[in-house]
Design a protein around this motif. Structure first.
Motif, PDB file in Angstrom:
ATOM      1  N   ALA A   1       0.415  -1.036  -0.180  1.00 38.09           N
ATOM      2  CA  ALA A   1      -0.272   0.437   0.250  1.00 38.09           C
ATOM      3  C   ALA A   1       0.313   1.194   0.121  1.00 38.09           C
ATOM      4  O   ALA A   1       0.208   2.277  -0.795  1.00 38.09           O
ATOM      5  CB  ALA A   1      -0.928   0.241   1.234  1.00 38.09           C
ATOM      6  N   ILE A   2       1.999   0.449   1.084  1.00 33.57           N
ATOM      7  CA  ILE A   2       2.938   2.834   0.441  1.00 33.57           C
ATOM      8  C   ILE A   2       3.969   2.798  -0.710  1.00 33.57           C
ATOM      9  O   ILE A   2       3.982   3.505  -1.239  1.00 33.57           O
ATOM     10  CB  ILE A   2       3.941   2.638   2.046  1.00 33.57           C
ATOM     11  N   THR A   3       4.483   1.389  -0.695  1.00 34.15           N
ATOM     12  CA  THR A   3       5.784   1.908  -1.754  1.00 34.15           C
ATOM     13  C   THR A   3       4.727   1.451  -3.228  1.00 34.15           C
ATOM     14  O   THR A   3       5.182   2.429  -3.722  1.00 34.15           O
ATOM     15  CB  THR A   3       6.521   0.413  -1.283  1.00 34.15           C
ATOM     16  N   ARG A   4       3.950   0.854  -3.669  1.00 30.90           N
ATOM     17  CA  ARG A   4       3.039   1.220  -4.654  1.00 30.90           C
ATOM     18  C   ARG A   4       1.766   2.477  -4.948  1.00 30.90           C
ATOM     19  O   ARG A   4       1.414   2.626  -5.378  1.00 30.90           O
ATOM     20  CB  ARG A   4       2.488  -0.109  -4.865  1.00 30.90           C
ATOM     21  N   GLY A   5       1.349   1.720  -3.609  1.00 35.61           N
ATOM     22  CA  GLY A   5       0.320   2.917  -3.845  1.00 35.61           C
ATOM     23  C   GLY A   5       0.707   4.288  -3.373  1.00 35.61           C
ATOM     24  O   GLY A   5       0.133   5.222  -4.137  1.00 35.61           O
ATOM     25  N   TYR A   6       0.971   4.888  -2.386  1.00 35.91           N
ATOM     26  CA  TYR A   6       0.819   5.884  -1.424  1.00 35.91           C
ATOM     27  C   TYR A   6       1.885   6.878  -2.181  1.00 35.91           C
ATOM     28  O   TYR A   6       1.791   7.812  -2.850  1.00 35.91           O
ATOM     29  CB  TYR A   6       1.797   6.057  -0.535  1.00 35.91           C
ATOM     30  N   ASN A   7       3.595   5.955  -2.748  1.00 33.08           N
ATOM     31  CA  ASN A   7       4.317   6.710  -2.978  1.00 33.08           C
ATOM     32  C   ASN A   7       4.641   6.588  -4.767  1.00 33.08           C
ATOM     33  O   ASN A   7       5.361   8.082  -5.061  1.00 33.08           O
ATOM     34  CB  ASN A   7       5.797   6.141  -2.754  1.00 33.08           C
ATOM     35  N   ARG A   8       3.746   6.445  -5.646  1.00 35.19           N
ATOM     36  CA  ARG A   8       3.495   5.935  -6.477  1.00 35.19           C
ATOM     37  C   ARG A   8       1.622   6.328  -7.342  1.00 35.19           C
ATOM     38  O   ARG A   8       1.868   6.647  -8.071  1.00 35.19           O
ATOM     39  CB  ARG A   8       3.820   4.768  -7.311  1.00 35.19           C
ATOM     40  N   PHE A   9       1.689   6.823  -6.621  1.00 31.78           N
ATOM     41  CA  PHE A   9       0.225   7.978  -6.297  1.00 31.78           C
ATOM     42  C   PHE A   9      -0.727   6.707  -6.892  1.00 31.78           C
ATOM     43  O   PHE A   9      -1.179   7.441  -8.228  1.00 31.78           O
ATOM     44  CB  PHE A   9       0.903   9.104  -7.146  1.00 31.78           C
ATOM     45  N   GLN A  10      -0.957   6.235  -6.705  1.00 35.39           N
ATOM     46  CA  GLN A  10      -1.904   4.290  -7.156  1.00 35.39           C
ATOM     47  C   GLN A  10      -2.319   4.012  -6.289  1.00 35.39           C
ATOM     48  O   GLN A  10      -2.774   3.392  -5.504  1.00 35.39           O
ATOM     49  CB  GLN A  10      -0.837   2.957  -7.864  1.00 35.39           C
ATOM     50  N   GLY A  11      -3.601   5.644  -6.346  1.00 32.88           N
ATOM     51  CA  GLY A  11      -4.636   5.014  -5.310  1.00 32.88           C
ATOM     52  C   GLY A  11      -4.969   3.569  -4.963  1.00 32.88           C
ATOM     53  O   GLY A  11      -6.113   3.270  -4.456  1.00 32.88           O
ATOM     54  N   ASP A  12      -5.536   3.322  -6.147  1.00 35.19           N
ATOM     55  CA  ASP A  12      -6.377   1.998  -6.947  1.00 35.19           C
ATOM     56  C   ASP A  12      -5.702   0.821  -5.809  1.00 35.19           C
ATOM     57  O   ASP A  12      -6.233  -0.060  -5.050  1.00 35.19           O
ATOM     58  CB  ASP A  12      -6.697   1.898  -7.526  1.00 35.19           C
ATOM     59  N   VAL A  13      -4.492   1.025  -5.730  1.00 29.13           N
ATOM     60  CA  VAL A  13      -3.362  -0.494  -5.003  1.00 29.13           C
ATOM     61  C   VAL A  13      -2.724   0.233  -3.297  1.00 29.13           C
ATOM     62  O   VAL A  13      -3.683  -0.856  -2.646  1.00 29.13           O
ATOM     63  CB  VAL A  13      -1.817   0.147  -5.435  1.00 29.13           C
ATOM     64  N   THR A  14      -3.582   1.013  -3.054  1.00 26.97           N
ATOM     65  CA  THR A  14      -3.864   1.323  -1.599  1.00 26.97           C
ATOM     66  C   THR A  14      -5.035   0.755  -1.101  1.00 26.97           C
ATOM     67  O   THR A  14      -5.408   0.295   0.185  1.00 26.97           O
ATOM     68  CB  THR A  14      -3.732   3.110  -1.291  1.00 26.97           C
ATOM     69  N   LEU A  15      -5.947   1.673  -1.458  1.00 22.79           N
ATOM     70  CA  LEU A  15      -7.490   0.615  -1.449  1.00 22.79           C
ATOM     71  C   LEU A  15      -7.719  -0.522  -1.554  1.00 22.79           C
ATOM     72  O   LEU A  15      -8.580  -0.802  -0.884  1.00 22.79           O
ATOM     73  CB  LEU A  15      -8.374   1.431  -3.579  1.00 22.79           C
ATOM     74  N   VAL A  16      -7.169  -1.278  -2.620  1.00 18.43           N
ATOM     75  CA  VAL A  16      -7.788  -2.537  -2.860  1.00 18.43           C
ATOM     76  C   VAL A  16      -5.995  -3.597  -1.564  1.00 18.43           C
ATOM     77  O   VAL A  16      -7.107  -3.734  -1.163  1.00 18.43           O
ATOM     78  CB  VAL A  16      -7.224  -3.248  -4.140  1.00 18.43           C
ATOM     79  N   SER A  17      -5.275  -2.957  -1.428  1.00 18.72           N
ATOM     80  CA  SER A  17      -4.590  -3.299   0.085  1.00 18.72           C
ATOM     81  C   SER A  17      -5.415  -3.214   1.260  1.00 18.72           C
ATOM     82  O   SER A  17      -5.100  -4.667   2.187  1.00 18.72           O
ATOM     83  CB  SER A  17      -3.424  -2.959  -0.179  1.00 18.72           C
ATOM     84  N   THR A  18      -6.132  -2.131   1.611  1.00 23.50           N
ATOM     85  CA  THR A  18      -7.219  -1.619   2.808  1.00 23.50           C
ATOM     86  C   THR A  18      -8.066  -2.771   2.430  1.00 23.50           C
ATOM     87  O   THR A  18      -8.666  -3.047   3.366  1.00 23.50           O
ATOM     88  CB  THR A  18      -7.316  -0.491   2.588  1.00 23.50           C
ATOM     89  N   LEU A  19      -9.064  -3.344   1.366  1.00 19.75           N
ATOM     90  CA  LEU A  19      -9.900  -3.912   1.714  1.00 19.75           C
ATOM     91  C   LEU A  19      -9.618  -5.618   1.699  1.00 19.75           C
ATOM     92  O   LEU A  19     -10.373  -6.619   2.653  1.00 19.75           O
ATOM     93  CB  LEU A  19     -10.556  -4.033   0.217  1.00 19.75           C
ATOM     94  N   ILE A  20      -8.321  -5.742   1.161  1.00 18.58           N
ATOM     95  CA  ILE A  20      -8.156  -7.410   1.332  1.00 18.58           C
ATOM     96  C   ILE A  20      -8.037  -7.091   2.459  1.00 18.58           C
ATOM     97  O   ILE A  20      -8.101  -7.800   4.199  1.00 18.58           O
ATOM     98  CB  ILE A  20      -6.717  -7.478   1.129  1.00 18.58           C
ATOM     99  N   ILE A  21      -7.150  -6.502   3.373  1.00 21.15           N
ATOM    100  CA  ILE A  21      -6.836  -6.385   5.417  1.00 21.15           C
ATOM    101  C   ILE A  21      -7.935  -6.311   5.612  1.00 21.15           C
ATOM    102  O   ILE A  21      -7.848  -6.988   7.080  1.00 21.15           O
ATOM    103  CB  ILE A  21      -6.098  -4.891   6.035  1.00 21.15           C
ATOM    104  N   LEU A  22      -9.389  -5.490   5.503  1.00 27.11           N
ATOM    105  CA  LEU A  22     -10.712  -5.395   6.501  1.00 27.11           C
ATOM    106  C   LEU A  22     -10.543  -6.854   6.347  1.00 27.11           C
ATOM    107  O   LEU A  22     -11.719  -7.591   7.065  1.00 27.11           O
ATOM    108  CB  LEU A  22     -11.515  -4.758   5.790  1.00 27.11           C
ATOM    109  N   VAL A  23     -11.055  -7.707   4.644  1.00 29.32           N
ATOM    110  CA  VAL A  23     -11.319  -8.942   4.221  1.00 29.32           C
ATOM    111  C   VAL A  23     -10.655  -9.796   5.791  1.00 29.32           C
ATOM    112  O   VAL A  23     -11.396 -10.984   6.332  1.00 29.32           O
ATOM    113  CB  VAL A  23     -11.196  -9.398   3.394  1.00 29.32           C
ATOM    114  N   LEU A  24      -9.996  -9.246   5.747  1.00 34.20           N
ATOM    115  CA  LEU A  24      -8.579 -11.175   7.061  1.00 34.20           C
ATOM    116  C   LEU A  24      -9.724 -10.582   8.288  1.00 34.20           C
ATOM    117  O   LEU A  24      -9.661 -11.215   9.233  1.00 34.20           O
ATOM    118  CB  LEU A  24      -6.926 -10.407   6.760  1.00 34.20           C
ATOM    119  N   VAL A  25      -9.479  -9.182   8.505  1.00 40.03           N
ATOM    120  CA  VAL A  25     -10.446  -8.864   9.769  1.00 40.03           C
ATOM    121  C   VAL A  25     -11.692  -9.483  10.095  1.00 40.03           C
ATOM    122  O   VAL A  25     -12.055 -10.596  11.041  1.00 40.03           O
ATOM    123  CB  VAL A  25     -10.087  -7.005  10.052  1.00 40.03           C
ATOM    124  N   PHE A  26     -12.680  -9.504   8.961  1.00 43.27           N
ATOM    125  CA  PHE A  26     -13.831  -9.916   8.936  1.00 43.27           C
ATOM    126  C   PHE A  26     -14.293 -11.204   9.070  1.00 43.27           C
ATOM    127  O   PHE A  26     -14.769 -12.212   9.647  1.00 43.27           O
ATOM    128  CB  PHE A  26     -14.500  -9.629   7.352  1.00 43.27           C
TER     129      PHE A  26
END
Length: 224
Positions: A184-209
């Motif tokens: 999420a940080i190296t690909r999503g945030y640092n390269r301004f790829q918001g979709d990567v950050t979003l999907v990474s977050t969603l997968i983390i949420l799925v693991l939590v659920f």
């Protein structure tokens, strides 16, 4: 088509998502296995040595209690920095998924131990007194009374701790620990790829659920 175009960056690196997800699961499972064993031991010792405990030792309890409080109070990012040399000594490096497990364990044990202590002290003192009257040894009382009577509470606090570990694995990833946080940080945030950050977050949420759903199922089985 709009959705596909928005997730263009995600579509380019499916393998990286699989690897990052497996790394997060690996860190979570191994951390929980180690930290839960140590945390249960520390939690039991706290209960036994606390004032009016079966093995009351006020000095030992006070020291251990303060150590637990100190380690619980250290922010995880600082914990990782403080344990660089310890991590390097144990696994040979301070960077990577396996290396991240060392500070993850150090951060989880005091948190989980305190939760275990709180779960065990909820056991009815009358039941403990009855067990003592029957002549059961201290460790028989720990196993047959404390752990069995507080099993639903232990499952509940374990679920809370697993969710906490999943969260801090993401934090570990931001400074080279690997996993979904790193992606999420190296690909999503640092390269301004918001979709990567979003999907990474969603997968983390799925693991939590999933973790919460499994714990809820186990609690229903235990309570019925």
């Amino acid at each position: 088509m709009l959705a596909i175009s928005y997730f263009e960056n995600v579509m380019r690196i499916p393998d990286e998502f699989v690897t990052a997800t497996l790394e997060t699961i690996y860190m979570t499972v191994l951390t929980c296995l180690i930290a839960f064993i140590l945390g249960i031991i520390v939690g039991i010792i706290l209960v036994l040595t606390q004032p009016n405990g079966l093995k009351e030792n006020r000095i030992f309890y006070s020291i251990l209690d303060k150590i637990v409080n100190i380690f619980r109070s250290i922010p995880f990012v600082i914990m990782m920095a403080l344990l660089v040399n310890v991590t390097r000594g144990i696994v040979g490096t301070s960077i990577g998924t396996t290396a991240a497990i060392v500070p993850l364990v150090f951060a989880t044990v005091p948190f989980y131990a305190r939760q275990i202590q709180n779960a065990l002290v909820e056991v009815n003192p009358g039941v403990i007194e009855a067990a003592e009257a029957m002549g059961l040894s201290t460790w028989d009382i720990v196993y047959r009374v404390y752990l069995k009577e507080s099993l639903p509470a232990i499952i509940r606090v374990s679920a809370l701790s697993i969710i906490n570990v999943i969260g801090i694995t993401a934090m570990a990833g931001t400074i080279g620990g690997g996993g979904l946080g790193n992606l999420a940080i190296t690909r999503g945030y640092n390269r301004f790829q918001g979709d990567v950050t979003l999907v990474s977050t969603l997968i983390i949420l799925v693991l939590v659920f999933i973790s919460q759903a499994v714990s809820d199922y186990m609690m229903k089985k235990v309570e019925h």
